[in-house]
Design a protein around this motif. Structure first.
Motif, short mmCIF file in Angstrom:
data_model
loop_
_atom_site.label_atom_id
_atom_site.label_comp_id
_atom_site.label_asym_id
_atom_site.label_seq_id
_atom_site.Cartn_x
_atom_site.Cartn_y
_atom_site.Cartn_z
N CYS A 142 0.83 -1.20 0.00
CA CYS A 142 0.00 0.00 0.00
C CYS A 142 0.86 1.25 0.00
N ASN A 143 1.89 1.26 0.83
CA ASN A 143 2.76 2.43 0.92
C ASN A 143 3.51 2.69 -0.38
N ARG A 144 3.73 1.65 -1.16
CA ARG A 144 4.46 1.80 -2.43
C ARG A 144 3.55 2.18 -3.59
N LEU A 145 2.31 1.68 -3.59
CA LEU A 145 1.48 1.76 -4.78
C LEU A 145 0.33 2.76 -4.70
N HIS A 146 -0.09 3.13 -3.49
CA HIS A 146 -1.31 3.93 -3.37
C HIS A 146 -1.03 5.36 -2.92
N SER A 147 -1.98 6.23 -3.20
CA SER A 147 -1.81 7.65 -2.89
C SER A 147 -1.86 7.89 -1.39
N VAL A 148 -1.38 9.07 -0.98
CA VAL A 148 -1.42 9.44 0.43
C VAL A 148 -2.87 9.50 0.91
N GLU A 149 -3.78 9.98 0.07
CA GLU A 149 -5.19 10.06 0.45
C GLU A 149 -5.77 8.67 0.71
N GLU A 150 -5.52 7.74 -0.17
CA GLU A 150 -6.01 6.37 0.01
C GLU A 150 -5.42 5.74 1.26
N ARG A 151 -4.13 5.95 1.48
CA ARG A 151 -3.46 5.38 2.64
C ARG A 151 -3.98 5.97 3.94
N LEU A 152 -4.21 7.29 3.94
CA LEU A 152 -4.73 7.93 5.15
C LEU A 152 -6.13 7.42 5.47
N CYS A 153 -6.96 7.25 4.45
CA CYS A 153 -8.31 6.71 4.67
C CYS A 153 -8.23 5.30 5.25
N ARG A 154 -7.37 4.47 4.69
CA ARG A 154 -7.17 3.11 5.21
C ARG A 154 -6.71 3.15 6.67
N TRP A 155 -5.78 4.03 6.96
CA TRP A 155 -5.22 4.14 8.31
C TRP A 155 -6.27 4.60 9.31
N LEU A 156 -7.09 5.59 8.91
CA LEU A 156 -8.14 6.08 9.80
C LEU A 156 -9.20 5.02 10.07
N LEU A 157 -9.56 4.25 9.05
CA LEU A 157 -10.54 3.18 9.22
C LEU A 157 -10.02 2.11 10.17
N MET A 158 -8.77 1.71 10.00
CA MET A 158 -8.18 0.70 10.88
C MET A 158 -8.09 1.21 12.31
N THR A 159 -7.74 2.49 12.46
CA THR A 159 -7.64 3.05 13.80
C THR A 159 -9.01 3.11 14.47
N GLN A 160 -10.03 3.51 13.73
CA GLN A 160 -11.38 3.55 14.30
C GLN A 160 -11.82 2.16 14.74
N ASP A 161 -11.53 1.15 13.94
CA ASP A 161 -11.88 -0.23 14.30
C ASP A 161 -11.25 -0.62 15.63
N ARG A 162 -10.01 -0.24 15.83
CA ARG A 162 -9.28 -0.66 17.02
C ARG A 162 -9.64 0.18 18.24
N VAL A 163 -10.01 1.43 18.02
CA VAL A 163 -10.40 2.30 19.13
C VAL A 163 -11.84 2.03 19.55
N GLY A 164 -12.68 1.69 18.58
CA GLY A 164 -14.09 1.45 18.87
C GLY A 164 -14.88 2.72 19.07
#
Length: 235
Positions: A142-164
């Motif tokens: 992901c870090n190699r192939l996808h844009s910063v916007e896509e990566r940030l969205c993925r990161w925020l979604l994963m963080t929300q899942d873990r924070v609840g």
């Protein structure tokens, strides 16, 4: 005992049979995870393992110039200290609390004595190890192939899942470090997501306003990572 068991939010421990859970939790100490608290240091002996109940821990790869990039995260789906399970005493990386929360701490010597091949937790950790490896590999791609916007969205979604929760403390400096990009890039993308109505970001506090919008703006990596955890760990 039933009251203690229902309060546990770590998914690995919650999946255990009652007898094994009772035996293991007797050796664990509840602790608070403070912002940027280090759980193990590079090349230092790992003394404890941690079963996260809430919050998020970042697994970081460090460079000689002191810079760090996140290669994985651990929330209430997993355990911090997996190298010990794999037979290592230390690793060159760092584990640091990214979002404050709570965890159950267990000494390494006790963990090795209690988590044997005949235990259910041993089997769960084998599958969790594969799920975490899959996450790390997917994040690298992901870090190699996808844009910063896509990566940030993925990161925020994963963080929300873990924070609840849809709201959690977060600074742009920290996001930039985790994604391995410059802060101006994060500021630009965060402003775009905020203008779209997906998030609200004010004074170090992130709020997810439109999860479906974030999922649509994210790359396929988020769905792949979630599917693998469900298949290997939560099934």
């Amino acid at each position: 005992m039933s009251k203690l068991r229902t309060s546990v939010e770590n998914r690995l421990l919650a999946a255990l049979p009652a007898e094994e859970y009772s035996r293991l939790v007797a050796h664990m100490e509840p602790i608070d995870l403070q912002l940027r608290q280090s759980l193990y240091e590079p090349d230092e002996p790992i003394k404890n393992v941690y079963f996260v109940r809430s919050g998020v821990v970042s697994l970081l790869s460090l460079m000689e110039d002191g810079s760090a990039v996140e290669v994985g995260t651990v929330g209430n789906e997993g355990m911090v200290g997996l190298p010990v399970f794999l037979g290592a005493k230390s690793i060159p990386g760092l584990a640091m609390a990214q979002i404050p929360g709570e965890a159950l701490k267990m000494r390494v010597d006790v963990f090795k004595a209690q988590v044997t091949p005949s235990s259910e937790l041993y089997s769960l950790l084998q599958r969790y190890t594969q799920a975490l490896f899959n996450l790390i590999a997917q994040v690298a791609a992901c870090n190699r192939l996808h844009s910063v916007e896509e990566r940030l969205c993925r990161w925020l979604l994963m963080t929300q899942d873990r924070v609840g929760s849809s709201e959690f403390p977060l600074t742009q400096e920290f996001i930039a470090q985790m994604l391995g990009v410059r802060r101006p890039s994060v500021s630009l993308v965060a402003a775009t997501l905020q203008k779209a109505g997906f998030i609200r970001y004010v004074r170090g506090q992130m709020t997810i306003l439109d999860r479906e919008g974030l999922e649509a703006a994210s790359c396929e990596c988020y769905a792949i990572i979630q599917r693998e955890f469900e298949r290997l760990v939560n099934s």
